[in-house]
Design an enzyme around this catalytic site. Structure first.
Site, mmCIF file in Angstrom:
data_model
loop_
_atom_site.group_PDB
_atom_site.id
_atom_site.type_symbol
_atom_site.label_atom_id
_atom_site.label_comp_id
_atom_site.label_asym_id
_atom_site.label_seq_id
_atom_site.Cartn_x
_atom_site.Cartn_y
_atom_site.Cartn_z
ATOM 1 N N HIS A 64 57.078 -36.904 -16.912
ATOM 2 C CA HIS A 64 58.364 -36.231 -16.639
ATOM 3 C C HIS A 64 59.023 -35.669 -17.907
ATOM 4 O O HIS A 64 60.045 -34.996 -17.808
ATOM 5 C CB HIS A 64 59.355 -37.201 -15.974
ATOM 6 C CG HIS A 64 58.942 -37.676 -14.622
ATOM 7 N ND1 HIS A 64 58.609 -36.804 -13.594
ATOM 8 C CD2 HIS A 64 58.799 -38.924 -14.099
ATOM 9 C CE1 HIS A 64 58.288 -37.517 -12.511
ATOM 10 N NE2 HIS A 64 58.387 -38.800 -12.796
ATOM 11 N N ASP A 101 50.092 -39.443 -9.665
ATOM 12 C CA ASP A 101 51.340 -40.211 -9.561
ATOM 13 C C ASP A 101 52.118 -39.687 -8.344
ATOM 14 O O ASP A 101 52.027 -38.511 -8.009
ATOM 15 C CB ASP A 101 52.144 -40.000 -10.854
ATOM 16 C CG ASP A 101 53.388 -40.878 -10.957
ATOM 17 O OD1 ASP A 101 53.329 -41.877 -11.694
ATOM 18 O OD2 ASP A 101 54.401 -40.554 -10.303
ATOM 19 N N HIS A 116 55.108 -39.025 -8.036
ATOM 20 C CA HIS A 116 56.163 -38.075 -8.417
ATOM 21 C C HIS A 116 55.553 -36.820 -9.055
ATOM 22 O O HIS A 116 54.525 -36.909 -9.733
ATOM 23 C CB HIS A 116 57.130 -38.745 -9.402
ATOM 24 C CG HIS A 116 57.728 -40.012 -8.879
ATOM 25 N ND1 HIS A 116 57.243 -41.261 -9.231
ATOM 26 C CD2 HIS A 116 58.735 -40.214 -7.998
ATOM 27 C CE1 HIS A 116 57.947 -42.185 -8.587
ATOM 28 N NE2 HIS A 116 58.857 -41.579 -7.837
ATOM 29 N N ASP A 133 51.934 -45.620 -8.636
ATOM 30 C CA ASP A 133 53.019 -45.686 -7.649
ATOM 31 C C ASP A 133 52.654 -44.907 -6.389
ATOM 32 O O ASP A 133 53.439 -44.831 -5.450
ATOM 33 C CB ASP A 133 54.353 -45.206 -8.249
ATOM 34 C CG ASP A 133 54.240 -43.908 -9.020
ATOM 35 O OD1 ASP A 133 53.174 -43.260 -8.964
ATOM 36 O OD2 ASP A 133 55.224 -43.549 -9.704
HETATM 37 ZN ZN LIG Z 1 55.828 -41.873 -10.608
#
Ligand SMILES: [Zn+2]
Length: 308
Positions: free
Chosen positions: A126, A163, A165, A247
């Site tokens: 991120h 991931d 996200h 995750d």
């Molecule tokens: Zn994540």
């Protein structure tokens, strides 16, 4: 096939507090689980990484941002955003995380370990060029893609991010370089809100795969495999980088995907097979998210075993 497990003691010095989901217990769970599997433990090269320096970080980040993180750490710490804690040990931890992935790239090219897994924190995908966010300080995988091109003359690099996200930071770090292709499969709509399917980047070198939560796991696997097929049609990578966020496993508190360990294994094997056909098997994987420590550790072990 000799696989390296790359880590650094400084990963434990990034102190977010036990109330934070990205806490030090995540990384401690991995060697603890590995001790229960002596055959796997013995088969790995255990490598203590170096720290990336500011020049290397600047392959993906604004020098003023890099300096601002260093200054914040030197002043005792603080926050880069409401979720992103910086402590006294965070500079050493974050530069070791990036240094781990760079060492993985060096080892893939030297032949010391064609494939490696970097068991590091904080995560990186991120982190934007001039801002940390979402638990991430520096975009280790994005920086490593540029490093492979400048240091090892890799022409084409493929990054696969599973991931849960969107890897918005990695996208921002690499989307201006058409010879780096980035695939992110992620829950949608979900944090950080970016990663729509029609966001292909300025060179159409980005493949975003937004997915609803709670689907049968085979649908996530098929979507990601299909995107890899698309992204590599007429594009044979010299190196594969993986943002291995666990995750995306069923039961993670920060995501709604349903992958099980068997899917981690099959996705890993598929990437190994592809990398073997493309580029002599060169693949460097780095830990991103994953917030149930024991489950995360199990996934890391399955992933490393399948990299062999
Ligand atoms: Zn994540």
């Amino acid at each position: 096939m000799t696989v390296a497990m790359i880590s650094h003691a400084d990963s434990g010095r990034h102190d977010t507090g036990w109330g934070h989901p990205e806490h030090v217990g995540r990384i401690r769970a991995i060697p603890r689980a590995l001790r229960e599997q002596p055959e796997l433990f013995e088969s790995l090269i255990h490598h203590e990484a170096r720290h990336a320096d500011a020049t290397e970080l600047a392959l993906g980040h604004d020098p003023a941002y890099i300096e601002s993180v260093r200054v914040l750490v030197a002043s005792g710490g603080g926050r880069l955003d409401p979720d992103t804690v910086v402590s006294e040990g965070s500079w050493d931890a974050a530069t070791a995380a990036t240094g781990s992935v760079l060492d993985g790239v060096d080892m893939a090219y030297s032949g010391r370990a064609i494939r490696s897994f970097c068991a590091v924190r904080p995560p990186g995908h991120h982190a934007l060029p001039a801002n940390g966010m979402g638990f991430c300080l520096f975009g280790s995988v994005g920086v490593a893609a540029h490093y492979a091109r400048t240091r090892h003359n890799a022409e084409r690099v493929l990054i696969v991010d599973w991931d849960v996200h969107h890897g918005n930071g990695t996208q921002a770090l690499v989307e201006n370089e058409p010879e780096i292709r980035f695939i992110s499969m992620h829950q949608w709509p979900w944090y950080p809100g970016t990663g729509a399917a029609d966001d292909r980047g300025p060179h159409r070198s980005i493949w975003n795969i937004p997915m609803r939560p709670s689907l049968p796991p085979e649908q996530y696997v098929a979507a990601l495999e299909g995107a890899i097929d698309d992204a590599t049609a007429g594009f044979e990578p010299d190196l594969v980088l993986v943002s291995a966020g666990f995750d995306s496993l069923r039961g993670d508190p920060l995501g709604g995907f349903t992958l099980e360990l068997e899917h981690v294994e099959s996705l890993t094997r598929s990437l190994v097979e592809r990398a073997t056909a493309w580029c002599g098997g060169r693949l460097v994987s780095a830990l991103e998210g994953g917030y149930v420590p024991d489950r995360l550790a199990e996934a890391c072990l399955v992933h490393m075993a399948a990299l062999r």
